[in-house]
Design a protein around this motif. Structure first.
Motif, PDB file in Angstrom:
ATOM      1  N   ALA A  23       0.836  -1.200   0.000  1.00  0.00           N
ATOM      2  CA  ALA A  23       0.000   0.000   0.000  1.00  0.00           C
ATOM      3  C   ALA A  23       0.870   1.249   0.000  1.00  0.00           C
ATOM      4  O   ALA A  23       0.524   2.259  -0.635  1.00  0.00           O
ATOM      5  N   GLN A  24       2.017   1.195   0.690  1.00  0.00           N
ATOM      6  CA  GLN A  24       2.938   2.329   0.719  1.00  0.00           C
ATOM      7  C   GLN A  24       3.498   2.616  -0.668  1.00  0.00           C
ATOM      8  O   GLN A  24       3.667   3.783  -1.056  1.00  0.00           O
ATOM      9  N   ASP A  25       3.808   1.558  -1.439  1.00  0.00           N
ATOM     10  CA  ASP A  25       4.269   1.757  -2.818  1.00  0.00           C
ATOM     11  C   ASP A  25       3.246   2.546  -3.620  1.00  0.00           C
ATOM     12  O   ASP A  25       3.592   3.441  -4.396  1.00  0.00           O
ATOM     13  N   LEU A  26       1.982   2.212  -3.432  1.00  0.00           N
ATOM     14  CA  LEU A  26       0.918   2.876  -4.184  1.00  0.00           C
ATOM     15  C   LEU A  26       0.759   4.336  -3.767  1.00  0.00           C
ATOM     16  O   LEU A  26       0.413   5.189  -4.587  1.00  0.00           O
ATOM     17  N   GLU A  27       1.027   4.626  -2.503  1.00  0.00           N
ATOM     18  CA  GLU A  27       1.017   6.014  -2.044  1.00  0.00           C
ATOM     19  C   GLU A  27       2.200   6.778  -2.631  1.00  0.00           C
ATOM     20  O   GLU A  27       2.092   7.966  -2.958  1.00  0.00           O
ATOM     21  N   THR A  28       3.339   6.082  -2.765  1.00  0.00           N
ATOM     22  CA  THR A  28       4.554   6.719  -3.297  1.00  0.00           C
ATOM     23  C   THR A  28       4.405   7.055  -4.775  1.00  0.00           C
ATOM     24  O   THR A  28       4.950   8.055  -5.254  1.00  0.00           O
ATOM     25  N   PHE A  29       3.652   6.211  -5.492  1.00  0.00           N
ATOM     26  CA  PHE A  29       3.447   6.411  -6.931  1.00  0.00           C
ATOM     27  C   PHE A  29       1.951   6.634  -7.194  1.00  0.00           C
ATOM     28  O   PHE A  29       1.260   5.760  -7.720  1.00  0.00           O
ATOM     29  N   PRO A  30       1.440   7.799  -6.848  1.00  0.00           N
ATOM     30  CA  PRO A  30      -0.012   8.013  -6.894  1.00  0.00           C
ATOM     31  C   PRO A  30      -0.610   7.999  -8.293  1.00  0.00           C
ATOM     32  O   PRO A  30      -1.824   7.802  -8.436  1.00  0.00           O
ATOM     33  N   GLU A  31       0.206   8.217  -9.329  1.00  0.00           N
ATOM     34  CA  GLU A  31      -0.338   8.242 -10.687  1.00  0.00           C
ATOM     35  C   GLU A  31      -0.235   6.906 -11.395  1.00  0.00           C
ATOM     36  O   GLU A  31      -0.682   6.767 -12.537  1.00  0.00           O
ATOM     37  N   VAL A  32       0.363   5.916 -10.746  1.00  0.00           N
ATOM     38  CA  VAL A  32       0.489   4.592 -11.368  1.00  0.00           C
ATOM     39  C   VAL A  32      -0.885   3.965 -11.542  1.00  0.00           C
ATOM     40  O   VAL A  32      -1.706   3.959 -10.624  1.00  0.00           O
ATOM     41  N   SER A  33      -1.128   3.441 -12.733  1.00  0.00           N
ATOM     42  CA  SER A  33      -2.389   2.758 -13.021  1.00  0.00           C
ATOM     43  C   SER A  33      -2.193   1.282 -13.337  1.00  0.00           C
ATOM     44  O   SER A  33      -3.141   0.504 -13.304  1.00  0.00           O
ATOM     45  N   LEU A  34      -0.942   0.908 -13.673  1.00  0.00           N
ATOM     46  CA  LEU A  34      -0.632  -0.483 -14.017  1.00  0.00           C
ATOM     47  C   LEU A  34       0.657  -0.886 -13.326  1.00  0.00           C
ATOM     48  O   LEU A  34       1.657  -0.168 -13.384  1.00  0.00           O
ATOM     49  N   VAL A  35       0.640  -2.042 -12.670  1.00  0.00           N
ATOM     50  CA  VAL A  35       1.845  -2.638 -12.096  1.00  0.00           C
ATOM     51  C   VAL A  35       2.080  -3.976 -12.791  1.00  0.00           C
ATOM     52  O   VAL A  35       1.196  -4.837 -12.822  1.00  0.00           O
ATOM     53  N   LEU A  36       3.274  -4.135 -13.347  1.00  0.00           N
ATOM     54  CA  LEU A  36       3.667  -5.373 -14.002  1.00  0.00           C
ATOM     55  C   LEU A  36       4.559  -6.155 -13.037  1.00  0.00           C
ATOM     56  O   LEU A  36       5.619  -5.681 -12.645  1.00  0.00           O
TER      57      LEU A  36
END
Length: 280
Positions: A23-36
């Motif tokens: 969840a912290q990664d997603l907060e760090t990269f707020p504009e990310v829409s796709l994770v591979l």
């Protein structure tokens, strides 16, 4: 995922099954829409948080299956036939002055497989082709398979000469291979782990190896990798590899092609092929 102070405009991020997604990664990269995610493991991917953030997670299933299954059989031969030990024996100049200890035959033995997903089934096919009898334990019995089913890991270990761990990691399988399973495997039995280090109670395993309470182990994964317990290094009845079951040139190339294809599909607005979801 690599973090950087400048995250503006980053829409696609890359991680691995071992690094995971928090969840912290997603907060760090707020504009990310796709994770591979490179790999098939889901236990370190916070898919619930990803869904809450509107982030799609794509994984790479099926690509690793055959190479990991090959590796499980390779570890089986390496430890039962003492191939890794024999290499050390020759390099140390011991050949001629002494004879290496007898090894253990593989054919006509019984392999028990814990986990009968894609990788478990690929291992079972290979073992059967080598003249081994195959039995298995899995959360769900697959009646379409031609192998005997054991009701528990302990029951499976009791009837196995070689016990292969091929199940997913995560809380549901943590320390699944515990003292009771190792006791059931016994002094003539071998353990192979190509699953996750968390699946094995390493304290119990080290005690069993040091006390010759099992015959040996082939381990590609560890609880604290890469900083594995130093007690493993001193043992001759264990073969150690650096989480490399899927590390082949062919798999690496296909993984990259798969992730690039998913990225292109995402950018072009096309459906993705390998989306992971919290129900998986």
């Amino acid at each position: 995922m690599h973090t950087d102070d400048n995250t503006q405009g980053i829409r696609i991020a890359v991680t691995t099954a071992m690094r995971g997604l928090s969840a912290q990664d997603l907060e760090t990269f707020p504009e990310v829409s796709l994770v591979l995610s490179q790999g098939v493991g889901l236990e370190k991917l916070d898919l619930v948080a990803a869904t809450a953030h509107g982030v799609v997670v794509s994984v790479t299933p099926n690509i690793l299956t055959e190479d990991v299954a090959d590796f499980a059989i390779g570890l089986t031969y390496a430890i039962t036939r003492r191939i890794a030990e024999a290499d050390r024996f020759v390099r140390a100049g011991r050949w001629g002055g002494e004879r290496i200890r007898p090894s253990t035959s593989v054919h006509k033995k019984r392999m028990g497989v814990v986990g009968m997903g894609r990788i478990g089934q690929a291992i079972a096919r290979r073992a059967a082709g080598l003249g081994m009898e195959v039995c298995y334990f899995s959360r769900i019995r697959n009646t379409a398979l031609p192998y005997d089913y054991a009701a528990s890991p302990q029951d499976l270990a009791k009837v196995s000469d070689v016990l292969v761990l091929a199940c997913p990691g995560g809380p549901a399988t943590e320390n699944l291979c515990d003292r009771s399973v190792l006791d059931a495997l016994g002094p003539q039995g071998f353990l192979i782990n190509i699953a996750r280090g968390s699946v094995v109670d390493e304290v119990a395993l080290l005690a069993a190896l040091e006390g010759d309470e099992i015959a040996g182990a082939g381990l590609d994964v560890f609880a604290t990798e890469p900083a594995l317990n130093a007690r493993f290094i001193a043992l001759d009845n264990v073969v150690l590899t650096p989480h490399s079951a899927s590390v082949t040139q062919e798999v690496r190339a296909e993984l990259i092609c798969n992730m690039l294809s998913e990225a292109h599909n995402f950018i072009a607005g096309r459906p993705l092929k390998n989306v992971a979801n919290p129900a998986d």
